[in-house]
Design an enzyme around this catalytic site. Structure first.
Site, PDB file in Angstrom:
ATOM      1  N   GLY A 127       1.462  -5.463   7.556  1.00 62.06           N
ATOM      2  CA  GLY A 127       0.501  -6.173   6.710  1.00 62.06           C
ATOM      3  C   GLY A 127      -0.693  -6.621   7.522  1.00 62.06           C
ATOM      4  CB  SER A 128      -3.194  -9.159   6.796  1.00 57.38           C
ATOM      5  OG  SER A 128      -2.353 -10.299   6.604  1.00 57.38           O
TER       6      SER A 128
ATOM      7  CD  GLU B  80      -7.753  -2.519   8.155  1.00 54.81           C
ATOM      8  OE1 GLU B  80      -7.338  -3.691   8.189  1.00 54.81           O
ATOM      9  OE2 GLU B  80      -6.979  -1.538   8.121  1.00 54.81           O
TER      10      GLU B  80
ATOM     11  CG  ASN C 281      -0.323   0.065   2.520  1.00 54.47           C
ATOM     12  OD1 ASN C 281       0.801  -0.376   2.688  1.00 54.47           O
ATOM     13  ND2 ASN C 281      -1.029   0.646   3.481  1.00 54.47           N
TER      14      ASN C 281
ATOM     15  CD  GLU D  71       1.682  -0.155  10.326  1.00 54.19           C
ATOM     16  OE1 GLU D  71       2.364   0.337   9.411  1.00 54.19           O
ATOM     17  OE2 GLU D  71       0.450  -0.346  10.260  1.00 54.19           O
TER      18      GLU D  71
ATOM     19  CB  CYS E 286      -2.620   0.498   8.499  1.00 57.36           C
ATOM     20  SG  CYS E 286      -1.259   1.621   8.711  1.00 57.36           S
TER      21      CYS E 286
ATOM     22  CG  HIS F 253       7.797  -4.824  -1.384  1.00 58.26           C
ATOM     23  ND1 HIS F 253       6.738  -4.565  -0.552  1.00 58.26           N
ATOM     24  CD2 HIS F 253       8.140  -3.626  -1.921  1.00 58.26           C
ATOM     25  CE1 HIS F 253       6.454  -3.278  -0.585  1.00 58.26           C
ATOM     26  NE2 HIS F 253       7.287  -2.660  -1.401  1.00 58.26           N
TER      27      HIS F 253
END
Ligand SMILES: NC(=O)C1=CN([C@@H]2O[C@H](COP(=O)(O)OP(=O)(O)OC[C@H]3O[C@@H](n4cnc5c(N)ncnc54)[C@H](OP(=O)(O)O)[C@@H]3O)[C@@H](O)[C@H]2O)C=CC1
Ligand SMILES: CCCCCC(=O)O
Length: 457
Positions: free
Chosen positions: A208-209, A361, A133, A230, A264, A157
């Site tokens: 990420g998730s 989310e 993102n 994060e 995020c 990545h």
């Protein structure tokens, strides 16, 4: 995966493919990184490393338009927002070039035991697992502090941004970093697990998730490696009855639509005081639904595509499920027909705690609206979340805003501003939003050996 593909989400066109790295390439990368860690590059004077960061910042500035265009074509970010991302990357590199030596000075600890201080040393090779993102910013947040400190990094990545991953590695080398300081690896998630298990790897940073974070943190925990996470967020945008409503609406639209809502720390849950709710919803809905969807490279576009067909399909399913469980659509609610991964700007209200959407989310241009009667109800609703990343509070009474900011259970709260980021400020969250901090003086110490030395008195 035999190759990494760069696909333009605005038109689904294949731009370029990169071959995956095989076991031999991964093994070589780890060998080189570990040798670098044990060399004078990592353990010696800091200034040569900081000069690389300064050169990197200058390089990024000089190639800003090229870098921004690559990102916009590869993951759909508006060209103006990609330029902004590139600019903050050079800001982060320059911040550590100019401040790392000061931040890493030994810190004295007065003690009865004698002269005592803490000094900061690199711990070794790190693995960075990063998302699409902010395809450069997410990498720079790991590279800059760890290159300054002396930790070599192996980077995995997201598989949909191989061009950004490749050009970033080339920039770091062009800036003068030796082989092994930052190595991009086109590898599978299984190969990430193998790297984390290797004794030469001392830590892993992931953005990420929750799914990815949980898997990587489990592997890191199993092998006793330090990790920082994060993850997602369901950040609130609390508008109190004394807020500057026009400014709150203006920034609320930006905070929801920026990067097509794939941030995020984007404003996701809009918590409105009942006295201003109708006016806010009317102005917000009009502004949000007037977004100009189109090619992210077109300066007139104000809402680009989602990053991939998968991301779009996930959002379609999520919104449909929310409506099935009773949520009301104020505007939007559908994918846009035709080429590309576009989704209508959407507002959902009437989401009750028994609706799955209440705790979810929405990683896209979908705003959830809630109405409350007072500040305590706003805080209670804000904290009724598995996440704890960021949030914002809008009020003309700063003391009132500070009180709510202290009560909201997240890692970051902005008063009268949408969430933002800057190199000198720590970034991170609590609860299922992860742990650890990136950027600032906190971020550079996450993967440091904070060594106590005592000279007996
Ligand atoms: N905090 C943030 O800034 C971001 C949060 N997200 C959250 O993630 C959700 C889904 O986005 P998505 O792109 O799927 O994010 P993912 O978590 O799948 O991807 C993030 C990174 O983690 C990697 N990864 C995924 N699973 C594993 C694993 N088991 N072991 C090691 N690495 C792994 C991915 O690799 P690969 O691409 O090869 O799968 C990618 O490099 C979003 O809805 C949002 O909630 C997403 C992006 C940024
Ligand atoms: C400008 C805000 C950056 C947020 C980075 C993230 O989504 O993880």
């Amino acid at each position: 995966m035999s190759s990494y593909q760069s696909i333009n989400p605005a038109n689904n066109q294949l731009l370029k493919s990169w071959p995956s790295h095989d076991e031999a390439a991964v093994s070589h990368a780890l060998d080189v990184a570990d040798r670098l860690f044990h060399s004078s590059w990592s353990k010696g004077e800091i200034q040569p490393r900081l000069q690389v960061l300064k050169k990197l910042a200058d390089l990024i500035d000089s190639r800003a338009e090229e870098l921004a265009t690559i990102a916009s074509k590869e993951m759909g970010k508006l060209i103006g927002q990609s330029r902004g991302e590139v600019k903050i990357c050079s800001q982060i590199a320059r911040y550590y070039a100019e401040n790392a030596e000061r931040i890493l000075q030994p810190q004295s600890y007065p003690s009865e035991l004698g002269e005592a201080w803490v000094e900061y040393h690199p711990i070794g090779v790190l693995v960075a697992v990063e998302p699409w993102n902010f395809p450069y910013y997410q990498l720079m947040r790991v590279l800059a502090p760890n290159l300054a400190l002396g930790n070599p990094v192996l980077a995995k990545h997201a598989n949909i941004v191989p061009h950004c991953a490749d050009v970033f590695e080339k920039l770091v080398r062009e800036a003068g970093a030796p082989e092994g300081a930052w190595t991009n690896l086109f590898i599978s998630t299984d190969q990430v697990a193998d790297l984390i298990a290797d004794d030469r790897v001392q830590g892993v940073a992931l953005t990420g998730s929750e799914r990815a974070g949980s898997a990587v943190a489990e592997q890191a925990g199993k092998h006793l490696k330090k990790s920082t996470l994060e993850l997602g967020g369901n950040d609130v945008f609390v508008v109190l009855d004394d807020a500057d409503l026009d400014e709150a609406v203006r920034q609320g639209v930006q905070a929801r639509l920026s990067n097509c809502g794939q941030v995020c720390t984007a404003a996701k849950r809009f918590i409105l005081h009942e006295k201003i709710a109708d006016r806010f919803i009317s102005q917000f809905s009009a502004a949000l639904s007037s977004a100009t969807l189109g090619d992210p490279l077109d300066e007139k576009t104000t809402l680009g595509p989602l990053s991939s067909a998968d991301a779009r399909d996930r959002l379609v399913k999520q919104v449909d499920e929310a409506v099935t469980h009773g949520a009301k659509l104020v505007t939007g609610g559908k994918a846009v027909e035709g080429a590309g991964c576009f989704y209508q700007p959407t507002i959902l209200t009437g989401i009750t705690p028994d609706n799955p959407a209440y705790y979810q989310e929405f990683f896209g241009p979908v705003a959830q609206i809630y109405v409350v009667g007072d500040d305590n109800a706003a805080v209670a609703l804000a904290n009724d979340s598995h996440y704890g990343l960021g949030g914002s509070v809008w009020t003309r009474d700063t003391a009132r805003g500070r009180k709510l900011a202290s009560a909201i259970e997240t890692g970051m709260v902005f008063i009268n501003s949408q969430s933002d980021t800057s190199a000198e400020l720590p970034f991170g969250g609590v609860k299922r939003s992860g742990y650890g901090r990136e950027l600032s003086d906190l971020g550079i110490k996450e993967f440091a050996n904070q060594k106590l030395v005592v000279v007996a008195g």
